[in-house]
Scaffold this active site. Structure first.
Site, PDB file in Angstrom:
ATOM      1  N   HIS A 181       0.741  -0.943  -0.412  1.00  0.00           N
ATOM      2  CA  HIS A 181      -0.018  -0.177  -0.148  1.00  0.00           C
ATOM      3  C   HIS A 181       0.498   1.559   0.332  1.00  0.00           C
ATOM      4  CE1 HIS A 181      -3.325  -2.505   2.459  1.00  0.00           C
ATOM      5  NE2 HIS A 181      -3.895  -2.588   0.725  1.00  0.00           N
ATOM      6  N   CYS A 275      -1.738   1.496   9.687  1.00  0.00           N
ATOM      7  CA  CYS A 275      -2.790   0.441   9.511  1.00  0.00           C
ATOM      8  C   CYS A 275      -3.618   0.004  10.251  1.00  0.00           C
ATOM      9  CB  CYS A 275      -1.730  -0.997   8.699  1.00  0.00           C
ATOM     10  SG  CYS A 275      -0.615  -0.632   7.334  1.00  0.00           S
TER      11      CYS A 275
END
Length: 283
Positions: A181, A275
């Protein structure tokens, strides 16, 4: 603790304003069941010590609460091994909560838990973005939204996000194929400073970012241990892994207050502080 939210409590205009409300989930059933990112390849045989992961997560939550941040905990589900990474299942842009379109089958049901919680708390959500888009690829800076173009977030979804945000500039950021990501290699920690792992980016993206922000670079070793994936809680306070010593020294030299928290067990599955948090409100 299960918090209560209302629709007018949704507000995130940046990644670095003082954090007031956040969604998390305990790693109660965490394990590497199937390899879905590069980090997991290194730990698939060792796997996750759930007891240790829970202890680390509990300490992390206590740090957030010590800073007067309301922590909302989603109920853990036995079949959702990656549920601790709440950032991926949604993202808040100003007063709008988007539910992600997950790319990996093992993670798709995680959004059901968030959707159910939002419904129970009378929070309107936006969803059904096409193809796939995950919150770890979305970095918000006022009316500018950087979105990683990765294996988890498609160009099609980025175009649709732009159409839903006509007053924003949504900027696609193509990344190297092995990068999970955007927030694994890029993170904003104040209005003019970013943490960055340059080898992950194209020349054009790197030029666009470095022209706009001051850059604190992360070395390869500390990128692997999720160096860029710190959590800014506002007022130049940053929660960071103590093992990332070079990055932490740079942060301090640039006037940031580093709050060291050990999340090393959870990191084995490919995510760190950012996250593990889905901000709902920053002021």
């Amino acid at each position: 603790m299960v918090g209560i939210a209302s629709e007018n409590s949704i507000q995130c205009e940046t990644e670095y304003s003082p954090l007031k409300k956040v969604v998390v989930a305990k790693p109660s059933y965490m394990k590497i069941a199937e390899i879905i990112n590069e980090t997991q390849k290194h730990y698939q045989h060792q796997n996750i010590n759930v007891k240790k992961a829970l202890q680390q997560h509990k300490h992390f939550v206590s740090i957030l609460e010590d800073h007067e941040i309301e922590v909302i905990q989603l109920p853990s589900q036995p079949n959702l091994y990656e549920q601790v990474f709440t950032r991926d299942i949604g993202f808040t842009i100003h007063h709008r909560l988007f539910i992600s379109t997950m790319s990996e089958k093992v993670r798709k049901e995680e959004t059901d838990v968030l959707r159910s919680w939002a419904r129970q708390n009378n929070i309107k959500v936006e969803e059904e973005l096409p193809s796939s888009i995950e919150g770890g690829d979305v970095v918000v800076d006022g009316t500018r939204v950087w979105v990683g173009e990765t294996q988890r977030t498609s160009r099609q979804a980025i175009r649709e996000l732009q159409s839903r945000l006509p007053d924003h500039q949504v900027i696609p950021v193509p990344l190297r194929r092995d990068i999970l990501h955007l927030d694994c290699v890029f993170n904003m920690i104040d209005e003019s400073t970013v943490i960055l792992y340059p080898p992950a980016f194209t020349k054009n993206s790197l030029k666009a970012i470095t022209a706009r922000y001051k850059v604190i670079e992360v070395i390869e070793q500390e990128q692997f241990t999720m160096g860029p994936n710190v959590l800014s809680i506002g007022n130049r306070k940053v929660i960071s892994l103590p093992h990332n010593e070079i990055l932490n020294v740079q942060l301090k030299e640039n006037g940031f207050h580093v709050i060291p928290v050990d999340l090393s067990e959870i990191i084995k599955s490919g995510g760190s502080f950012r996250c593990c948090t889905l901000p709902l409100k920053r002021i």
